[in-house]
Design a protein around this motif. Structure first.
Motif, short mmCIF file in Angstrom:
data_model
loop_
_atom_site.label_atom_id
_atom_site.label_comp_id
_atom_site.label_asym_id
_atom_site.label_seq_id
_atom_site.Cartn_x
_atom_site.Cartn_y
_atom_site.Cartn_z
N GLN A 1 -60.07 -9.49 41.86
CA GLN A 1 -60.92 -9.24 40.69
C GLN A 1 -60.09 -8.77 39.50
O GLN A 1 -60.38 -9.14 38.35
N LEU A 2 -59.06 -7.97 39.77
CA LEU A 2 -58.16 -7.53 38.71
C LEU A 2 -57.44 -8.73 38.10
O LEU A 2 -57.32 -8.84 36.87
N ALA B 1 -59.68 -1.62 35.58
CA ALA B 1 -59.68 -2.26 36.89
C ALA B 1 -58.41 -1.95 37.66
O ALA B 1 -58.43 -1.71 38.87
N ALA B 2 -57.27 -1.92 36.95
CA ALA B 2 -56.00 -1.62 37.61
C ALA B 2 -55.99 -0.19 38.13
O ALA B 2 -55.56 0.07 39.26
N SER B 3 -56.47 0.73 37.32
CA SER B 3 -56.49 2.13 37.73
C SER B 3 -57.40 2.34 38.93
O SER B 3 -57.03 2.99 39.91
N SER B 4 -58.61 1.77 38.87
CA SER B 4 -59.55 1.95 39.98
C SER B 4 -59.08 1.23 41.24
O SER B 4 -59.33 1.70 42.35
N SER B 5 -58.40 0.10 41.08
CA SER B 5 -57.91 -0.64 42.24
C SER B 5 -56.87 0.17 43.00
O SER B 5 -56.90 0.26 44.23
N LEU B 6 -55.93 0.76 42.26
CA LEU B 6 -54.87 1.53 42.91
C LEU B 6 -55.43 2.79 43.56
O LEU B 6 -55.07 3.14 44.68
N GLN B 7 -56.31 3.48 42.84
CA GLN B 7 -56.87 4.71 43.38
C GLN B 7 -57.80 4.43 44.55
O GLN B 7 -57.77 5.13 45.57
N GLY B 8 -58.64 3.40 44.40
CA GLY B 8 -59.63 3.11 45.43
C GLY B 8 -59.12 2.23 46.55
O GLY B 8 -59.85 1.98 47.51
#
Length: 262
Positions: free
Chosen positions: A131-132, A223-230
């Motif tokens: 998705q990112l 999206a990048a921030s949430s992908s890495l954290q989540g």
């Protein structure tokens, strides 16, 4: 092995939790597509990691199941039927050698653990990376549209200024009595006025495209921030839980047995 792996995954999980992931942001390079390529490569590596992990656990389960089944044939074991169903296979109750007990305990230990949660965490992260990448791809297309429109606008603006300068020079070269006026078109509007209207419309369109590009960049960063954290945290937590469960299950494997008296 499981004890060493558990310590390793515990340290990995702790390192992820102590890292400054909240400050991570996607880097958008206006000249290349390195960011989207990196995202695609990370997704590919993550799915390969998940596949290898599943194959590793599956191969262990298949190996011990085959070994235990081969040993079972050596006993010429016939399941005992009761009103409640067949009696579970117990090599210790049958007086079998220790290797039979060890392999049966090992088989039960491997059956007691499931790699599904680890695989689910990895696949979820891989999906978020896909998705990112889609958002990065959209940002790239929006950036190209804005750049193309900007160049076209600058080209038209230069043409407009050049035409105005040409007319001014011609007017300055004439006397006041014979000064040339801008010839209007059939609808009463001069060509310069037509070009000015087109420029204003193009300028408005350019401003809109730049806003869209800015919004697309924000979506990529978020999206990048949430992908890495989540994504990373659940994976290493699932790995820690999996190895902990595997360690506890293998602690029930009876590696030592009291020697039978002669």
């Amino acid at each position: 092995m499981w004890k060493a792996m558990l310590k390793c995954h515990q340290k990995q999980f702790q390192a992820i939790m102590e890292s400054k992931m909240r400050k991570l942001r996607a880097k958008t390079d206006p000249l290349t597509d390195t960011s989207s390529r990196a995202t695609t490569e990370l997704e590919r590596e993550l799915r390969a990691w998940c596949e290898r992990f599943n194959e590793w656990i599956s191969s262990q389960k298949s190996y011990v199941e085959s070994l235990n089944g081969w040993l079972l044939q050596c006993l010429q074991y016939e399941p005992e039927e009761t009103p409640d169903g067949p009696v579970p296979y117990s090599p210790g109750r049958l007086g079998a050698p220790p290797i039979f007990i060890i392999c049966n305990d090992w088989k039960q230990a491997m059956e007691a653990v499931s790699e599904a949660r680890v695989a689910n965490a990895m696949n979820t992260f891989a999906t978020s990376l896909r998705q990112l990448w889609e958002k990065q791809d959209e940002e790239g297309r929006q950036r190209l549209k804005a750049e193309y429109l900007s160049k076209d606008y600058e080209k038209q603006l230069r043409a407009h200024l050049a035409e105005r300068g040409k007319i001014k020079l011609e007017q300055d070269a004439m006397s006041d009595n014979t000064r040339l006026s801008v010839v209007p078109s059939d609808n009463g509007v001069s060509p310069l006025d037509d070009l000015k209207v087109d420029l204003d419309s193009m300028k408005q369109k350019l401003a809109e495209e730049r806003i869209k590009h800015k919004d697309a960049m924000k979506l990529v960063h978020d999206a990048a921030s949430s992908s890495l954290q989540g994504g990373l945290v659940p994976i290493f937590k699932a790995l820690e839980n999996f190895t902990s469960e595997a360690l506890k299950a293998h602690e029930h494997v009876r590696l030592q047995h009291p020697q039978q008296s002669s």
